[in-house]
Structure formats: C-alpha cells, structure tokens
Design a protein around this motif. Structure first.
Motif, PDB file in Angstrom:
ATOM      1  N   CYS A 104     -15.604  27.971 -32.140  1.00 21.42           N
ATOM      2  CA  CYS A 104     -15.847  26.538 -31.938  1.00 21.42           C
ATOM      3  C   CYS A 104     -14.740  25.987 -31.059  1.00 21.42           C
ATOM      4  O   CYS A 104     -13.559  26.179 -31.351  1.00 21.42           O
ATOM      5  N   GLN A 105     -15.131  25.292 -30.026  1.00 11.04           N
ATOM      6  CA  GLN A 105     -14.161  24.687 -29.114  1.00 11.04           C
ATOM      7  C   GLN A 105     -13.977  23.237 -29.532  1.00 11.04           C
ATOM      8  O   GLN A 105     -14.948  22.479 -29.593  1.00 11.04           O
ATOM      9  N   VAL A 106     -12.747  22.864 -29.836  1.00  9.51           N
ATOM     10  CA  VAL A 106     -12.503  21.540 -30.416  1.00  9.51           C
ATOM     11  C   VAL A 106     -11.339  20.866 -29.693  1.00  9.51           C
ATOM     12  O   VAL A 106     -10.431  21.551 -29.195  1.00  9.51           O
ATOM     13  N   HIS A 107     -11.374  19.542 -29.655  1.00  6.80           N
ATOM     14  CA  HIS A 107     -10.253  18.835 -29.063  1.00  6.80           C
ATOM     15  C   HIS A 107      -9.005  19.084 -29.914  1.00  6.80           C
ATOM     16  O   HIS A 107      -9.080  19.046 -31.136  1.00  6.80           O
TER      17      HIS A 107
ATOM     18  N   GLN B  44     -19.695  15.163 -33.263  1.00  8.49           N
ATOM     19  CA  GLN B  44     -20.242  15.230 -31.906  1.00  8.49           C
ATOM     20  C   GLN B  44     -19.169  15.148 -30.818  1.00  8.49           C
ATOM     21  O   GLN B  44     -19.218  15.873 -29.837  1.00  8.49           O
ATOM     22  N   ASN B  45     -18.216  14.247 -30.996  1.00  4.71           N
ATOM     23  CA  ASN B  45     -17.193  14.096 -29.953  1.00  4.71           C
ATOM     24  C   ASN B  45     -16.012  15.039 -30.156  1.00  4.71           C
ATOM     25  O   ASN B  45     -15.102  15.067 -29.344  1.00  4.71           O
ATOM     26  N   SER B  46     -15.994  15.779 -31.245  1.00  2.36           N
ATOM     27  CA  SER B  46     -14.848  16.651 -31.528  1.00  2.36           C
ATOM     28  C   SER B  46     -15.137  18.108 -31.169  1.00  2.36           C
ATOM     29  O   SER B  46     -14.328  18.779 -30.550  1.00  2.36           O
ATOM     30  N   VAL B  47     -16.301  18.583 -31.603  1.00  5.72           N
ATOM     31  CA  VAL B  47     -16.653  19.981 -31.304  1.00  5.72           C
ATOM     32  C   VAL B  47     -17.414  19.985 -29.980  1.00  5.72           C
ATOM     33  O   VAL B  47     -18.538  19.517 -29.898  1.00  5.72           O
ATOM     34  N   HIS B  48     -16.762  20.494 -28.949  1.00  4.59           N
ATOM     35  CA  HIS B  48     -17.379  20.413 -27.624  1.00  4.59           C
ATOM     36  C   HIS B  48     -18.436  21.475 -27.414  1.00  4.59           C
ATOM     37  O   HIS B  48     -19.470  21.241 -26.821  1.00  4.59           O
ATOM     38  N   ARG B  49     -18.119  22.692 -27.881  1.00  7.15           N
ATOM     39  CA  ARG B  49     -19.020  23.801 -27.616  1.00  7.15           C
ATOM     40  C   ARG B  49     -18.943  24.819 -28.725  1.00  7.15           C
ATOM     41  O   ARG B  49     -17.899  24.943 -29.369  1.00  7.15           O
ATOM     42  N   ILE B  50     -20.020  25.583 -28.852  1.00  2.00           N
ATOM     43  CA  ILE B  50     -20.003  26.676 -29.813  1.00  2.00           C
ATOM     44  C   ILE B  50     -20.408  27.939 -29.075  1.00  2.00           C
ATOM     45  O   ILE B  50     -21.400  27.945 -28.340  1.00  2.00           O
ATOM     46  N   PHE B  51     -19.618  28.969 -29.216  1.00  2.00           N
ATOM     47  CA  PHE B  51     -19.922  30.256 -28.585  1.00  2.00           C
ATOM     48  C   PHE B  51     -20.327  31.232 -29.690  1.00  2.00           C
ATOM     49  O   PHE B  51     -19.602  31.359 -30.687  1.00  2.00           O
TER      50      PHE B  51
ATOM     51  N   LEU C  25     -23.606  22.536 -38.819  1.00  2.00           N
ATOM     52  CA  LEU C  25     -22.522  21.843 -38.118  1.00  2.00           C
ATOM     53  C   LEU C  25     -23.069  20.688 -37.280  1.00  2.00           C
ATOM     54  O   LEU C  25     -22.488  19.608 -37.209  1.00  2.00           O
ATOM     55  N   ASN C  26     -24.213  20.940 -36.683  1.00  2.00           N
ATOM     56  CA  ASN C  26     -24.819  19.945 -35.812  1.00  2.00           C
ATOM     57  C   ASN C  26     -25.366  18.742 -36.577  1.00  2.00           C
ATOM     58  O   ASN C  26     -25.639  17.704 -36.004  1.00  2.00           O
ATOM     59  N   SER C  27     -25.505  18.901 -37.888  1.00  2.56           N
ATOM     60  CA  SER C  27     -26.061  17.793 -38.658  1.00  2.56           C
ATOM     61  C   SER C  27     -25.018  16.699 -38.913  1.00  2.56           C
ATOM     62  O   SER C  27     -25.345  15.636 -39.409  1.00  2.56           O
TER      63      SER C  27
ATOM     64  N   ARG D  96      -8.170  18.853 -38.431  1.00  3.17           N
ATOM     65  CA  ARG D  96      -9.239  18.179 -39.172  1.00  3.17           C
ATOM     66  C   ARG D  96     -10.469  19.084 -39.267  1.00  3.17           C
ATOM     67  O   ARG D  96     -11.091  19.209 -40.309  1.00  3.17           O
ATOM     68  N   LEU D  97     -10.812  19.726 -38.132  1.00  2.00           N
ATOM     69  CA  LEU D  97     -11.999  20.593 -38.146  1.00  2.00           C
ATOM     70  C   LEU D  97     -11.745  21.806 -39.037  1.00  2.00           C
ATOM     71  O   LEU D  97     -12.611  22.198 -39.830  1.00  2.00           O
ATOM     72  N   PHE D  98     -10.560  22.373 -38.904  1.00  3.20           N
ATOM     73  CA  PHE D  98     -10.197  23.539 -39.711  1.00  3.20           C
ATOM     74  C   PHE D  98     -10.370  23.206 -41.198  1.00  3.20           C
ATOM     75  O   PHE D  98     -11.011  23.941 -41.955  1.00  3.20           O
TER      76      PHE D  98
END
Ligand SMILES: C[S@@+](CC[C@H](N)C(=O)[O-])C[C@H]1O[C@@H](n2cnc3c(N)ncnc32)[C@H](O)[C@@H]1O
Length: 481
Positions: free
Chosen positions: A123-126, A184-191, A177-179, A132-134
């Motif tokens: 997960c790519q995050v700011h 939305q503004n924190s997780v930019h991309r998911i690989f 995660l998408n729910s 916070r995401l962790f």
C-alpha cells in the motif's frame, strides 16, 4: 564481488592495489563500477575504494587473496581508467565509516527483503499518514484475515511511505480497504505483488523481469504502475527499446487506460555499489481488481469546500467510534463552531433539533440557515452561564476549538459538567491540538494527561488519530458517566 551478508574480513597482506591518475570524469559511482568490471576477472573483490569529494585522482582495489592481487598487477598500463598501478602499502583498512555504511546497507537490504518476500500487497501511503494507516490495519488484521508484515516509513520519494501486507484473499482485502472513504486521500495506490526481484548484477536489469512477466500473458492490454514515479520514463524507454524482439508484441499491448491487466513495479531500494543491485517487487493482476470505487467514496464531494475538511473530521470520528453512537433528535453544542462544518454534520447526520454553535467568529451562510442552529457569537466561557440559566441540557458536546493549551479543551467541558450543562449520558467529541512545537512523544504524553482527567468521569473513551486530523491532533470520544 562482495554482496550483502558478508562479514568484514580480516585484512590480508598483499591483497591491496593502488591506482594512480584514475579517470575522474566518470564520476565516483560509475568509476567504481567500471573499475570493478576490470578487476573482478582476477578474483573476488573485497573493496573498490574511490575517495568521495576528493580532487585527488586515486583509487584502491582489494582482493580476498594475495595471488589474485598479484595477477591483477599484470594489467598493462596506462589503462583507459588509470595511469599506473602498484601494490598498496600493507596497512589495515582504515575506512571504518565506509564499513559501517556498508554494514548498514546490508542490514537494510536483509530487513526489507525479508518483509517484502512475506507480503503480497503493497500500500502506498502519504508519509504523514503512515503510522495512522499502520495502526488502522493492525487493528483490523486478524478479524479481516490479513497481516501487516512490515513497512517502509520513508522511501526515496520522502513524502511517500509503503506498508507491506500479506492477505489470504487479496480481492477481499482490496474491497475492505476501499470501503473506508476516509482512506481515499491517504492510500494512493495498491500493488498486488508476487515477485521479489534482486538483480544479480547492475547490468541485469529490472526490465528483463518486466518482460518475463509480460510474456506470461497470452494476450491483453497492460497498464504499468511504477513506483517511484521518477523511474517511469527510463523504464518505459528501455522497455520500448526491447519491444521489437518481444515474442508477444502482437497480442500484448502497453496502454495507459482501459486495460485488461495492470502490472505494478515497486523499487524498494536503489542499488548500493558493492552491496546490492537494488530491491524491487512486482506483480500483474486483472485491472478490474483494483479499479472499482466504492460508492461511499463519492460522498466526499457533497459538502461545500471551505467547511468540508472539518465536516469530514467529525464524520470520520463518528464512523470510527467503536461503540454505540447517540441517536437522532438531540440538543447539541458545537464549541468553536466557525465556519460550521461540525454544525452542518450535527444537523445533517444526527438531525439534532437544537444546535448551539458557539464561536466569536462567523458561521458560513449555508450553516447559519440550517434548521435548529443558534449561533452565539461569543466564547464558550461567556456562553456557559447563559446555558446554565436556560437550564439547557446538552446531549452531544463537540469541540474543535483552537486553544492555547490543550487542557483548556477539557477545562471547559468539566466546567460545563460542574454547572450541570452537560451530565450523565452526554456524548463528547474533543479535538486535542498541539499548537506549540512539541515532539510527538511529548504530545502523546500531554494527550495521555488529559485522558487521565476524563477517565474517572466518562465511559467508553477512545482516542483516535483520525486521517482527517492534522499531525498534532487527536480526537477523544466517549460518554460522560
Ligand atoms: C478549527 S476552528 C473550528 C472549525 C469547526 N469545527 C468547523 O467545523 O468549521 C476553531 C474555532 O475555535 C474558535 N475558538 C477559539 N477559542 C474559542 C473559545 N474560547 N470559545 C469559542 N470558540 C473559540 C475559533 O474562533 C475558531 O473559529
């Protein structure tokens, strides 16, 4: 050549060679690589030393064995890369700093290699949202069926961090995660990754791994997602150069949009000369797996912009509170209400009958016009006596007030409790803000102190670092006893 994981060897006499008048026009990094190519044919290299930031044009080569150095001394000079070479003085290597850096690079490589090899989602995050995401992911991991196996708090991109996850069902993880609209503004991309790539030599490029992966498809169109973005143009250029000899070139296309598949390539570590040649991970998946947007995310656009940030902060707080929330038709007090996002939320989502919006500042006109909103253009300290006189009992007390010291946020709530303006069953939401430059540990300590003051008087208290909070803000929620 030496690779990661080796011990710093004992110095062996006669293994070092001195080179004079080396070609400095190449630059330090490139010169080291070119010298390594010349000397590694004689034996395993222990060190290729090119002084950094020095005007002196010399270098040292060190082998494992004296016989290897002896053979290398037979190189005919002048060589295009240096003028002369001779045995170096038999002194033990002094460059402790260099060894330490090398050791650090080795440990770093091993650490990230181990983490990425155990994960199948990146997960790519700011960066400001990384912790916070962790924390958010760890909290839900077991219940949802995934584990957080590591992360990279700071990538070369500085503002971007990565979190590594291992999920049994990647599609469900993505959907879950998408729910959460507030991500939305924190997780930019998911690989979705399934390969860890460690090129063996600087020449063995990541491009060949990409081509190998693309050739696993029989047909389709592929979008490349590359991290960090600055790798994009060079990678695309070299893939382009190989395209004519790609066996599937007629059935597989690279396109920017409307693709059947997405291929993700993440560079975790850039090459470190003589330690490793970079660390990457990659994967290819059906594009529709990561393109569906949940409807909850589109709600983001439905609130006026200038009051929206605050609105979403309270919405997130309510969505993340672990426990029962107050029901509708209540009397609410919004302390520090201007310009009005929280008041708007209390009216819209909780349908509060009366909302005291306390703030010496102006409320936005759309908020002023809302049913039940009473804007008292004064401070909370001046409003409490009037509320007491009116015998107004507040069911929901929210405060996003900016105060000089964070304890004032709790002070005014306790004062209201003393005056019977709030009482048993009042739901509270307080933003604790650090407006002076405290370190994060001091800030956490100050928050803990305020929590201690509230604990004897409240139940179901929770402290959350919302994604919509600023870095030095925490939100406390709960019910007064
Ligand atoms: C960050 S803003 C609040 C934003 C608000 N939650 C919203 O949704 O738009 C902080 C507000 O606190 C107000 N404030 C600061 N001290 C106050 C006090 N003692 N009493 C009432 N309001 C206060 C300021 O005037 C300012 O408008």
């Amino acid at each position: 050549m030496s690779t990661q994981g080796e011990e710093n060897p004992k110095y062996v006499k006669g293994t070092r060679i001195f080179l004079s008048e080396v070609d400095q026009t190449l630059g330090e990094g490139k010169l080291r690589i070119e010298l390594a190519k010349v000397f590694e044919v004689f034996g395993e290299l222990r060190e290729v030393f090119v002084p950094t930031r020095s005007t002196k044009a010399y270098a040292f080569i060190r082998f494992n064995l004296p016989e290897e150095a002896q053979k290398a001394l037979g190189i005919v000079t002048p060589h295009p890369l240096f003028k002369r070479l001779k045995p170096a003085k038999d002194i033990a290597p002094r460059n402790k700093k260099h060894d330490k850096q090398k050791q650090k690079a080795v440990s770093e490589f091993e650490f990230y290699f181990s983490a990425i090899s155990r994960s199948n989602i990146v997960c790519q995050v700011h960066t400001s949202h990384y912790e916070r995401l962790f924390g958010f992911l760890e909290k839900h991991a077991e219940k949802v069926g995934f584990s957080v196996v590591g992360g990279m708090a700071k990538t070369k991109s500085r503002t971007i961090s990565l979190v590594f996850v291992q999920a049994k069902k990647r599609k469900s993880f993505y959907g879950w995660l998408n729910s959460f609209w507030f991500l939305q503004n924190s997780v930019h991309r998911i690989f979705l990754v399934d390969a860890t790539i460690t090129p063996k030599t600087p020449e063995e490029s990541i491009e060949s791994s990409i081509m190998d992966t693309l050739s696993t498809l029989d047909q389709g169109s592929v979008r490349l997602q590359i991290f960090p973005p600055r790798l994009c143009s060079s990678l695309l250029k070299s893939i382009d150069a190989r395209w004519d000899s790609f066996e599937k070139r007629n059935s597989v296309k690279l396109l920017p949009t409307n693709t059947t598949n997405t291929m993700g390539v993440v560079q975790l570590l850039t090459p470190v000369p003589f330690v490793h040649n970079g660390l990457y991970c990659s994967g290819i998946w059906e594009s529709n797996l990561t393109e569906s947007k949940s409807s909850s995310r589109s709600r983001i656009d439905t609130v006026d912009n200038d009051i929206s940030r605050a609105y979403w902060k309270l919405e997130e707080a309510f969505d993340r509170y672990d426990g029962s929330l107050p029901t509708t038709s209540k009397v609410a007090l919004d302390c520090g209400a201007a310009p009005g996002g929280w008041t708007q939320f209390l009216e819209r989502r909780l349908e509060c009958q009366t909302i005291y919006s306390i703030d010496p500042g102006d409320l936005h006109e759309t908020v002023l016009g809302l049913k039940g909103v009473k804007h008292w253009r004064k401070t909370i300290q001046n409003s409490l006596p009037e509320l007491q006189k009116q015998k107004s009992r507040i069911d929901i007390w929210v405060s996003d007030m900016c105060v000089k010291d964070m304890e004032q946020q709790v002070d005014w709530l306790l004062k209201a409790l003393e005056m019977d303006v709030v009482g048993s069953g009042t739901f509270i939401v307080l933003t604790l803000k650090c407006i002076h430059g405290h370190s994060s540990s001091t800030f956490d300590f100050l928050v803990e102190q305020q929590l201690k003051r509230l604990k004897p008087l409240a139940r179901d208290l929770q402290v959350i670092h919302l994604f919509y909070n600023r870095f030095s803000e925490r939100t406390i929620m709960g019910y007064l006893n």
